[in-house]
Enzyme design. Structure first.
Site, PDB file in Angstrom:
ATOM      1  N   GLY A 221       0.863  -1.345   0.083  1.00 41.65           N
ATOM      2  CA  GLY A 221       0.069   0.155  -0.006  1.00 41.65           C
ATOM      3  C   GLY A 221       0.940   1.185   0.077  1.00 41.65           C
TER       4      GLY A 221
ATOM      5  N   GLY B 247       1.092   5.634   1.588  1.00 41.30           N
ATOM      6  CA  GLY B 247       1.181   6.101   2.829  1.00 41.30           C
ATOM      7  C   GLY B 247       0.163   5.825   3.869  1.00 41.30           C
TER       8      GLY B 247
ATOM      9  N   VAL C 237      -1.552   3.132   4.300  1.00 39.80           N
ATOM     10  CA  VAL C 237      -1.237   2.169   4.894  1.00 39.80           C
ATOM     11  C   VAL C 237      -0.075   2.016   6.013  1.00 39.80           C
ATOM     12  CG1 VAL C 237      -0.761  -0.583   4.667  1.00 39.80           C
ATOM     13  CG2 VAL C 237      -2.200   0.585   2.907  1.00 39.80           C
ATOM     14  N   GLY C 238       0.833   2.864   5.535  1.00 37.74           N
ATOM     15  CA  GLY C 238       1.842   3.031   6.523  1.00 37.74           C
ATOM     16  C   GLY C 238       1.668   3.473   7.619  1.00 37.74           C
TER      17      GLY C 238
ATOM     18  N   GLU D  26      15.794   6.495   8.941  1.00 36.53           N
ATOM     19  CA  GLU D  26      16.956   6.882   8.193  1.00 36.53           C
ATOM     20  C   GLU D  26      16.297   7.857   7.053  1.00 36.53           C
ATOM     21  OE1 GLU D  26      20.785   5.058   5.520  1.00 36.53           O
ATOM     22  OE2 GLU D  26      19.217   3.842   6.346  1.00 36.53           O
TER      23      GLU D  26
END
Length: 495
Positions: free
Chosen positions: A220, A222, A224-225, A263
């Site tokens: 997915g 953003g 879903v993140g 990061e």
């Protein structure tokens, strides 16, 4: 397990499917705009619709990760069992190396000859983590005057791992193997622009015989993140990607104090001192700006060269760039492939236009192929105001600026620090190392621009805008485990 239409007949790219609660299941296709397709960067031809995961399936994955989490057994026998499983993963990846390399190349645009080298390193990275499992004790006694006091390395809990499109197989493999070795139940979400390589890696982990819930895969964008990283059941988030998403994750994580490894990259400076060998500096900068098509967060961006070397360095760089073979990423003779995806291609063009508007002269000497892909000549933009040339470039592009002293170069480099990587080129190695020690970055390379760790114990912190945490050896216990001290108290302690 199909997901939407297949447009090209021979894409050699797997369709995205999820792995949730120990079973493969279909994704949903994104259908909300015309750009919701995975594209072959060599031809701009659609491959398949972008995949997403329904909220109910994200919830299933979170529930399963929460259900299976436990401190677990970490005696020698248990560690040996998990290390043996990781050895099987490494062997399975070796057997699928060409599939992974080809998928990497068609996803990132990086030439197949390079992605094969990256893929060949994956088994070694996994075996190194297996070796850590055997060599690093998860419980050890502490000196306590004869009392039983122990230090436990305990997995934090369910881990959300979000990975970018520029390291389609290596970054997911490296992060997942560390978290799995630690004992954190992992939910992996790769970039929507790079679903295939991560999926092939997950298939190898599954085939090797993971414990239930040790690894799940969801696809997915953003949203879903955000659903993963904002959920209180997730205890640690490991993310590599852009600064805007990193800041959003950090803000969300503050609500329940998640452990973070972020990061985020930056515009990495390269300092060319007045005693530098121009050929050595040109070789290093050229290598750094074209490696992985320049699409790596540690690559050079802002070159700060002593004024006496500016013109010869520009000439040496453009001469090298004019000879680069730009072509289809699967062609064996290609040295520089296309930019990975349409949004980043547009971003790079905007960055170059921005440098031009700041007064830079733009040099793009390479010949481009007669293909309708996202091809960009490697670019040197010389002469812009360095104080305003601060945006991360993240491609085969550098800006070049004149400075009159080491102090000026350091002032400019540190006024808008990358925080991740930096480079110093100089004839006197001791002087170059001393200058490098004053740059605000987690790693500073002298007279080169390789990717491999500088030394066996190269632990790298992310400074300032580069993110939070760091990476380096023994990642499984450094990042994915927390310390827990358990022991017998004593009335003889002073307070």
């Amino acid at each position: 397990m199909s997901n939407g239409e297949t447009v090209t007949a021979d894409t050699a790219l797997p369709r995205p499917v999820n792995y949730i609660a120990d079973a493969w299941s279909d994704c949903e296709a994104v259908r909300d705009d015309r750009d919701a397709w995975n594209i072959d960067p060599n031809t701009r031809q659609p491959v398949h619709r972008m995949a997403t995961t329904a909220p109910r399936d994200v919830e299933r994955a979170l529930r399963h990760a929460e259900r299976v989490y436990g401190v677990g057994r970490w005696d020698e026998e248990a560690r040996r069992e998990r290390a043996d499983m990781l050895e099987r993963v490494a062997a399975l990846i070796e057997g699928r190396a060409e599939d992974i390399a080809r998928t990497d190349s068609l996803t990132s645009g990086v030439p197949i000859g390079v992605t094969r080298k990256v893929t060949a390193f994956l088994p070694a990275r996994i075996r190194a983590t297996a070796a850590d499992l055997l060599s690093i004790p998860r419980v050890r006694p502490l000196a306590a005057g004869g009392r039983d006091v122990r230090l436990y390395k305990v997995p934090w809990g369910p881990a959300a791992i979000l990975t970018p499109w520029n390291g389609p197989s290596f970054i997911p493999a490296a992060k997942v193997v560390s978290a799995v070795a630690a004992g954190c139940p992992v939910i992996l979400k790769p970039s929507e622009h790079a679903p295939g390589s991560a999926q092939l890696v997950v298939e190898c982990f599954v085939e090797a015989g993971l414990p239930s819930g040790a690894l799940q895969l969801v696809h997915g964008r953003g949203d879903v993140g955000a659903a993963l990283t904002g959920d209180p059941r997730v205890r640690i988030v490991s993310f590599t990607g852009g600064p805007a998403a990193g800041r959003a994750i950090a803000r969300g994580a503050a609500e329940d104090f998640k452990v973070l490894q972020l990061e985020l990259g930056g515009n990495n400076p390269a300092l060319v001192l007045d005693d530098a060998d121009v050929e050595v500096a040109a070789d290093g900068i050229f290598d750094g700006m074209t490696k992985l098509n320049g699409q790596w967060c540690e690559g050079p961006g802002k070159v700060l060269a002593h004024r006496s070397l500016l013109d010869p360095l520009l000439e040496a760089l453009t001469e090298r760039l004019s000879k680069v073979v730009v072509g289809h990423s699967l062609d064996e003779g290609t040295e520089l492939g296309p930019i990975s995806n349409a949004p980043h291609f547009a971003t790079l063009q905007s960055r170059i236009d921005g440098l031009r508007s700041l007064g830079a002269t733009v040099h793009q000497p390479a010949r481009l192929p007669e293909l309708d892909g996202y091809f960009l000549s490697p670019t040197v933009a010389a002469g812009a105001d360095p104080a305003r040339a601060t945006a991360e470039l993240f491609g085969p592009v550098v800006s070049l600026h004149a400075v009159d002293s080491d102090e000026e170069a350091l002032r400019i480099a540190n006024s808008n620090p990358s925080g991740l990587d930096a480079y110093v080129f100089g004839g006197d190695a001791e002087r170059a190392v001393e200058v490098g020690s004053r740059v605000l970055a987690g790693e500073v390379r002298v007279n080169g621009a390789k990717i491999a760790d500088l030394g066996d114990d190269s632990a790298q912190s992310f400074w300032g805008p580069a993110g939070l945490g760091g990476h380096g050896p023994a990642e499984s216990v450094r990042v994915f485990c927390g310390d827990r001290v358990v022991g017998v108290d004593s009335p003889e302690l002073p307070l």
